[in-house]
Design an enzyme around this catalytic site. Structure first.
Site, PDB file in Angstrom:
ATOM      1  CE  LYS A 183      -4.342  -1.373   0.077  1.00  0.00           C
ATOM      2  NZ  LYS A 183      -4.533  -2.248  -1.063  1.00  0.00           N
ATOM      3  CE  LYS A 215      -4.961 -10.963  -6.220  1.00  0.00           C
ATOM      4  NZ  LYS A 215      -4.513 -12.205  -5.603  1.00  0.00           N
ATOM      5  CE  LYS A 237      -6.424 -16.104  -6.304  1.00  0.00           C
ATOM      6  NZ  LYS A 237      -6.021 -15.985  -4.886  1.00  0.00           N
TER       7      LYS A 237
END
Ligand code: TRP
Length: 350
Positions: A129, A214, A211
């Site tokens: 982040k 994603k 996936k």
């Protein structure tokens, strides 16, 4: 086992309390998709009969990235509705919204005194982040794992059905539990990650790139909210090739993935037919036709998702019913949370 201290005979309070406590949190970001459904939600649904389950929507957690709060409210309600439409029964589990349980915030405050800046700064999710939102590295982001630990410990949960990406947060929850117990007295069990391993299905994106969730490509992810035509369009555009050119070939990932989806939504006869077609192909004579395969998959997927989508929509439109369900979830969660917070207050403040 837990006992009601007000009862001199120390009988268990509820039979349900003899079951182990399972808890998981769902972030109200993005729409639920097939990867969530087959990877996580089907497990939750299985657990609801065997465990004392708490499932909640982590709306405080999403404030760490400051999403549009007007959208947040609708997203929370959508996630609750979608989970029920998928089979979570609010009469069996406590299905609630995090911010309806203020005891979590009080436990978070207490756990913050046991969490060190150094270890928080080292967590991979925090470091990610810092990279992705460098202008908003707030304290809530830094203490995200402390809030997550409070979510879990408030119900003294022992099993947490989450994916591998949450292992570090769980390890921190165990550390905070140990430190608390060591400093103030044994209150918390140490929670561990939990899944019915063999039942976990991994769904790839329809473009074969990683996936489903994603995937950068929106056409590669099927959402529970997609309408029939969009589901068809996405499946018809999924990645295939010219087909196998010899019998019993190994399936490439993206073909295996389409077969996985077919197995999840079609009959065994249909699956067998396409398996046979795939395996019987021989040089210059490929039998399986991916166009037909996709048409079949698309129709069976539409049939599978239609009732889920419709029930989720109905619930979102039925404000009164949904409000009641959310309120009932909050009451169940607060009953358990207030028992824990009273123990915490006594242990910490005397
Ligand atoms: N961090 C989790 C996620 O990103 C969501 C979450 C919040 C959670 N609190 C939790 C998961 C408690 C399990 C238990 O998916």
């Amino acid at each position: 086992m837990q006992f009601d201290e007000s009862n001199s005979q120390s009988k268990p309070i509820f039979a349900a309390m003899e079951k182990e406590v399972v808890l998981s949190g769902i972030r109200p970001t993005g729409f639920l998709h097939l990867g969530n459904y087959f990877g996580a939600m089907r497990n939750y649904i299985r657990m609801q009969d065997e465990y004392n389950c708490y499932f909640f929507v982590a709306n405080w957690h999403s404030l760490t990235t400051h999403p549009d709060t007007k959208e947040l409210k609708a997203a929370v309600r959508r996630v609750v509705a979608e989970n029920i439409a998928c089979g979570l029964d609010p009469n069996k589990v406590a299905l609630y919204v995090q911010s309806d349980v203020p005891e979590i915030a009080e436990l978070y405050l207490n756990l913050n005194m046991l969490a060190y800046k150094g270890e928080l700064e080292k967590t991979t999710t925090f470091k990610d982040k810092v990279r992705t939102q460098p202008d908003n590295v707030n304290a809530g982001l830094l203490t995200y794992p402390v809030l997550q630990a409070a979510d879990i410990l408030i119900h003294r949960a022992v099993k947490v059905p989450v994916g591998k990406d949450q292992e570090q947060n769980l390890e921190m929850a165990r550390n905070f539990a140990k430190r608390f117990n060591h400093r103030y007295g044994e209150i918390f069990p140490e929670p561990v990650a939990f899944n019915y391993g063999e039942n976990l299905v991994k769904i790839l994106g329809l473009d074969g790139n990683g996936k489903m969730s994603k995937s950068e490509n929106q056409l590669a992810t099927i959402y529970l909210a997609d309408d029939d035509d969009l589901i068809r369009k996405k499946i018809m555009k999924s990645k295939t090739d010219q087909g196998p050119d010899k019998p019993n070939s190994v399936k490439p990932d993206y073909i295996e993935n389409l077969f996985t989806l077919l197995k999840l939504v079609s009959t065994t006869e249909v699956v067998q037919k396409f398996e046979d077609d795939f395996n019987n192909s021989s040089a210059g004579n490929c039998i399986i036709r991916y166009g037909d395969f996709k048409k079949q998959l698309a129709e069976d997927m539409v049939k599978f998702l239609q009732p889920i989508r419709e029930q989720a929509t109905d619930l979102q439109n039925n404000t009164e019913v949904l409000d009641k369900i959310i309120q009932q979830g909050a009451e169940k969660a607060r009953a358990s949370a207030s028992a824990t917070i009273q123990l915490v207050r006594k242990a910490v403040l005397g």
